[in-house]
Design a protein around this motif. Structure first.
Motif, mmCIF file in Angstrom:
data_model
loop_
_atom_site.group_PDB
_atom_site.id
_atom_site.type_symbol
_atom_site.label_atom_id
_atom_site.label_comp_id
_atom_site.label_asym_id
_atom_site.label_seq_id
_atom_site.Cartn_x
_atom_site.Cartn_y
_atom_site.Cartn_z
ATOM 1 N N ARG A 132 -22.262 -6.489 -3.976
ATOM 2 C CA ARG A 132 -22.310 -5.053 -4.228
ATOM 3 C C ARG A 132 -23.753 -4.592 -4.278
ATOM 4 N N SER A 144 -24.508 -0.982 -8.834
ATOM 5 C CA SER A 144 -23.293 -0.298 -8.397
ATOM 6 C C SER A 144 -22.064 -0.957 -8.977
ATOM 7 N N ALA A 203 -18.071 -1.564 -7.585
ATOM 8 C CA ALA A 203 -17.233 -1.425 -6.405
ATOM 9 C C ALA A 203 -16.096 -2.429 -6.488
ATOM 10 N N SER A 216 -15.283 -4.742 -1.457
ATOM 11 C CA SER A 216 -16.019 -3.650 -0.826
ATOM 12 C C SER A 216 -17.050 -4.188 0.153
ATOM 13 N N ARG A 254 -19.304 -1.997 1.643
ATOM 14 C CA ARG A 254 -20.354 -1.003 1.814
ATOM 15 C C ARG A 254 -21.715 -1.665 1.688
ATOM 16 N N TRP A 306 -15.730 4.202 -12.403
ATOM 17 C CA TRP A 306 -15.087 3.674 -11.204
ATOM 18 C C TRP A 306 -13.587 3.488 -11.422
ATOM 19 N N THR A 352 -17.183 3.190 -3.967
ATOM 20 C CA THR A 352 -18.326 2.535 -4.594
ATOM 21 C C THR A 352 -19.033 3.550 -5.486
ATOM 22 N N GLU A 393 -22.599 4.028 -7.495
ATOM 23 C CA GLU A 393 -23.941 3.439 -7.506
ATOM 24 C C GLU A 393 -24.910 4.337 -8.272
ATOM 25 N N LEU A 412 -27.116 9.253 1.446
ATOM 26 C CA LEU A 412 -25.773 8.904 1.908
ATOM 27 C C LEU A 412 -25.580 9.252 3.379
ATOM 28 N N ALA A 459 -18.123 7.044 -1.466
ATOM 29 C CA ALA A 459 -19.262 6.535 -2.228
ATOM 30 C C ALA A 459 -19.771 7.623 -3.158
ATOM 31 N N LEU A 488 -23.052 8.369 -5.375
ATOM 32 C CA LEU A 488 -24.432 7.959 -5.612
ATOM 33 C C LEU A 488 -25.042 8.886 -6.665
#
Length: 310
Positions: A6, A10, A12, A16, A18, A40, A51, A53, A65, A83, A85
């Motif tokens: 991850r 983050s 996830a 995941s 990503r 989450w 995710t 983060e 992003l 996601a 962020l």
């Protein structure tokens, strides 16, 4: 399937895929304060593959992003996964029409949520997002009291001043929505900036800035994020399925411009009186012609301001 790593800082799902960015992760103490795991767990059932983060600093969460998505060239399905962020500090935050969004560590909540979205029409999305944020931060009984937060078309939240005040209010939060293609999907990136504690207003903003601490007992940026995240996701999913029309009645109750004299950057409509928004999210503006006519104004690159009082 082997467990994949991850991004630093983050949360996830174990599977995941990503890709991590190159941003410095937030310190462990900060990650603990933001309670990423709990956030989450709350959001992932709504957005499978999400995710979450947290980074220490970034120029713009939206830009980050979008660059991640574009850099992937859509080669992996995971590049279009949702996601969230969040940045402890944002150094070059962007607002609508390229304006700078000021933020400060600890005094601001700045985050972006990216998710694939395929609405029948994108019109009114920023209004639905603003309404979701306002309702999450200002729970008022529309039948028995006035709201504390108003919505300034198309993408700002204002803290409303007292009725006797010469000003309608001050800007509390802003929304910036951008989209980009990832393979066959369209990724929507919703950027949000909220003033949690008082900040100095830029010179160009005559109304001044408001802070969330004026509305509720002082809360942290992390607490504000937990308050708005799930309502925001639900609003986005509902907008994708139903468009803006179901949001219109609630938006009208917070419409800061309704009935107000305004100016616009449209040469054919330099000033008028706002008459609310229609079911597509377009602003209805009555001009001063004889007889008066009502024009539909879509957001695009149009700027709308309250007309100066004399």
């Amino acid at each position: 399937m082997p467990e994949r790593s991850r991004p630093p800082g983050s949360v996830a799902p174990p599977a995941s895929a990503r890709r991590a960015g190159d941003l410095p992760p937030a310190p462990a103490q900060a990650r603990s304060a933001w309670q990423l795991e709990a956030l989450w767990q709350q959001l992932e059932p709504l957005l499978p593959g999400l995710t979450v983060e947290l980074v220490d600093s970034v120029d713009s969460t939206n830009t980050e992003l979008i660059e991640r998505a574009r850099g992937s060239a859509g080669r992996r399905q995971a590049d279009a996964l949702p996601a969230l962020l969040v940045a402890e500090q944002q150094t070059r935050g962007r607002g609508r029409q390229g304006r700078e969004w000021q933020s400060s560590r600890g005094a601001s909540l700045t985050f972006s949520l990216a998710l694939p979205l395929a609405p029948a029409s994108w019109s009114g999305l920023s209004l639905a997002v603003g309404l979701a944020l306002a309702d999450a931060l200002d729970d008022f009984d529309s039948a028995g009291s006035a709201p504390h937060l108003g919505l300034k078309w198309p993408n700002d939240l204002w803290l409303l001043d007292a009725p006797a005040s010469p000003n309608l209010g001050r800007k509390l939060a802003g929304v910036l929505i951008e989209t980009t293609s990832v393979g066959a999907k369209r990724l929507c990136v919703v950027g949000v900036g909220i003033n949690v504690l008082p900040l100095p207003a830029p010179g160009a903003l005559s109304s001044g800035l408001a802070a969330l601490s004026e509305l509720v007992p002082p809360r942290s940026a992390a607490q504000a994020l937990h308050a708005v995240a799930a309502p925001l996701v639900r609003a986005l999913l509902r907008f994708e399925a139903e468009g803006f029309a179901p949001f219109a009645p609630a938006y009208a109750r917070r419409d800061l411009l309704l009935g107000q004299a305004i100016t616009t950057t449209l040469p054919e409509l330099p000033h008028g009186v706002a008459q609310g928004v229609d079911d597509s999210g377009a602003l209805r503006v009555q001009d001063s012609a004889t007889p008066p006519r009502v024009h539909r104004v879509s957001s695009g690159e149009v700027s709308v301001r309250l007309a100066p009082t004399t």
